[in-house]
Motif scaffolding. Structure first.
Motif, PDB file in Angstrom:
ATOM      1  N   GLN A  58       2.399 -11.087 -15.694  1.00 59.81           N
ATOM      2  CA  GLN A  58       1.523  -9.928 -15.525  1.00 59.81           C
ATOM      3  C   GLN A  58       1.775  -8.890 -16.613  1.00 59.81           C
ATOM      4  OE1 GLN A  58      -0.855 -10.015 -13.239  1.00 59.81           O
ATOM      5  NE2 GLN A  58      -0.072 -12.014 -12.640  1.00 59.81           N
ATOM      6  N   ASP A  72      -2.038 -19.243 -14.536  1.00 59.67           N
ATOM      7  CA  ASP A  72      -1.340 -19.611 -13.302  1.00 59.67           C
ATOM      8  C   ASP A  72      -2.073 -20.757 -12.609  1.00 59.67           C
ATOM      9  OD1 ASP A  72       0.353 -19.713 -11.194  1.00 59.67           O
ATOM     10  OD2 ASP A  72      -0.191 -17.777 -10.342  1.00 59.67           O
ATOM     11  N   PHE A  77       6.016 -16.417 -13.202  1.00 55.43           N
ATOM     12  CA  PHE A  77       4.577 -16.411 -12.926  1.00 55.43           C
ATOM     13  C   PHE A  77       4.131 -15.163 -12.179  1.00 55.43           C
ATOM     14  CE2 PHE A  77       4.901 -20.773 -14.164  1.00 55.43           C
ATOM     15  CZ  PHE A  77       3.667 -21.057 -14.708  1.00 55.43           C
ATOM     16  N   LYS A  78       5.016 -14.546 -11.393  1.00 53.70           N
ATOM     17  CA  LYS A  78       4.616 -13.351 -10.646  1.00 53.70           C
ATOM     18  C   LYS A  78       4.671 -12.092 -11.503  1.00 53.70           C
ATOM     19  CE  LYS A  78       5.495 -14.336  -5.792  1.00 53.70           C
ATOM     20  NZ  LYS A  78       6.333 -13.990  -4.643  1.00 53.70           N
ATOM     21  N   GLU A  79       5.837 -11.800 -12.080  1.00 57.96           N
ATOM     22  CA  GLU A  79       6.040 -10.513 -12.743  1.00 57.96           C
ATOM     23  C   GLU A  79       5.885 -10.572 -14.255  1.00 57.96           C
ATOM     24  OE1 GLU A  79       9.553  -8.466 -11.575  1.00 57.96           O
ATOM     25  OE2 GLU A  79       9.298  -8.983  -9.471  1.00 57.96           O
ATOM     26  N   ARG A 108       2.534 -24.526 -13.764  1.00 57.15           N
ATOM     27  CA  ARG A 108       3.766 -24.307 -13.004  1.00 57.15           C
ATOM     28  C   ARG A 108       4.662 -25.548 -13.047  1.00 57.15           C
ATOM     29  NH1 ARG A 108       4.683 -20.260  -9.166  1.00 57.15           N
ATOM     30  NH2 ARG A 108       3.068 -18.679  -9.163  1.00 57.15           N
ATOM     31  N   THR A 121       9.140 -18.710 -10.250  1.00 56.93           N
ATOM     32  CA  THR A 121       8.414 -17.734  -9.429  1.00 56.93           C
ATOM     33  C   THR A 121       8.398 -16.371 -10.104  1.00 56.93           C
ATOM     34  OG1 THR A 121       9.138 -18.923  -7.465  1.00 56.93           O
ATOM     35  CG2 THR A 121       8.272 -16.716  -7.133  1.00 56.93           C
ATOM     36  N   GLU A 122       9.540 -15.945 -10.613  1.00 52.95           N
ATOM     37  CA  GLU A 122       9.637 -14.652 -11.313  1.00 52.95           C
ATOM     38  C   GLU A 122       8.751 -14.642 -12.557  1.00 52.95           C
ATOM     39  OE1 GLU A 122      11.397 -10.797 -12.058  1.00 52.95           O
ATOM     40  OE2 GLU A 122      11.538 -12.096 -10.307  1.00 52.95           O
ATOM     41  N   SER A 165       2.807 -19.466 -18.842  1.00 55.30           N
ATOM     42  CA  SER A 165       2.770 -18.758 -17.564  1.00 55.30           C
ATOM     43  C   SER A 165       1.585 -17.810 -17.457  1.00 55.30           C
ATOM     44  CB  SER A 165       4.066 -17.983 -17.351  1.00 55.30           C
ATOM     45  OG  SER A 165       4.096 -16.842 -18.169  1.00 55.30           O
TER      46      SER A 165
END
Length: 173
Positions: A85, A58, A80-82, A63, A77-78, A55
């Motif tokens: 990071q 991106d 790769f987004k949060e 994905r 989604t969670e 992850s």
């Protein structure tokens, strides 16, 4: 021969085990911490850490690879987004297993498995740990008499003050 076939089957068939680990990984990503047996947590760690590593990059391909194992678009989604990071600087070791003792019913070893960067209590503890500078004892012993002398002066001043107040009261009457 049984070479390279040493891993915990968890008493399940291959498809059941893969589905269980996929569900547990989705729950771990969404909730950041889950409560399970130690054997399942160790198997989950081997399952989820490569996904978290994927992850970090991106791309559409990464994905799709992660979705093919998790089968949960909200978890992907969670992730790769949060999550990606927060763990971008970490070279590995994204999960922590904290043993909590044995279960009452069957005495199974239980534990928490959690994402390392999401436990605020542990993060606060690491920031509080500061090393104390060692100081020589000569300074502290030299400073002690000065403090004691100041304390004695205050005590003497407090003892004399009430006597003066009593004298003033008698003169007023």
């Amino acid at each position: 021969m049984r070479h390279n076939k040493k891993f915990n089957h968890l008493g399940r068939t291959n498809t059941h085990r893969e589905a269980m680990l996929s569900n547990m990984a989705s729950s771990l990503i969404l909730h950041k911490r889950i409560f399970t047996t130690t054997a399942k947590a160790k198997a989950l760690r081997k399952f989820v850490e490569p996904l978290i590593t994927k992850s970090k990059e991106d791309t559409t391909h990464s994905r799709r690879v992660v979705f093919s194992t998790l089968q949960n678009k909200y978890a992907v989604t969670e992730l790769f987004k949060e999550v990606s990071q927060k763990v971008s600087e970490r070279p590995g070791g994204y999960t922590r297993i904290i043993k909590t003792g044995n279960r009452l019913g069957d005495n199974a070893a239980m534990c928490f498995i959690e994402l390392v960067d999401y436990n605020e209590n542990m993060l606060k503890d690491t920031s509080k740990k500061k090393t104390k500078a060692r100081r020589s004892r000569k300074k502290s012993t030299e400073a002690a008499p000065v403090v004691e002398a100041v304390a004695e002066e205050k005590v003497v001043a407090e003892v004399e003050a009430p006597a003066e107040e009593v004298k003033e009261e008698k003169t007023e009457e």
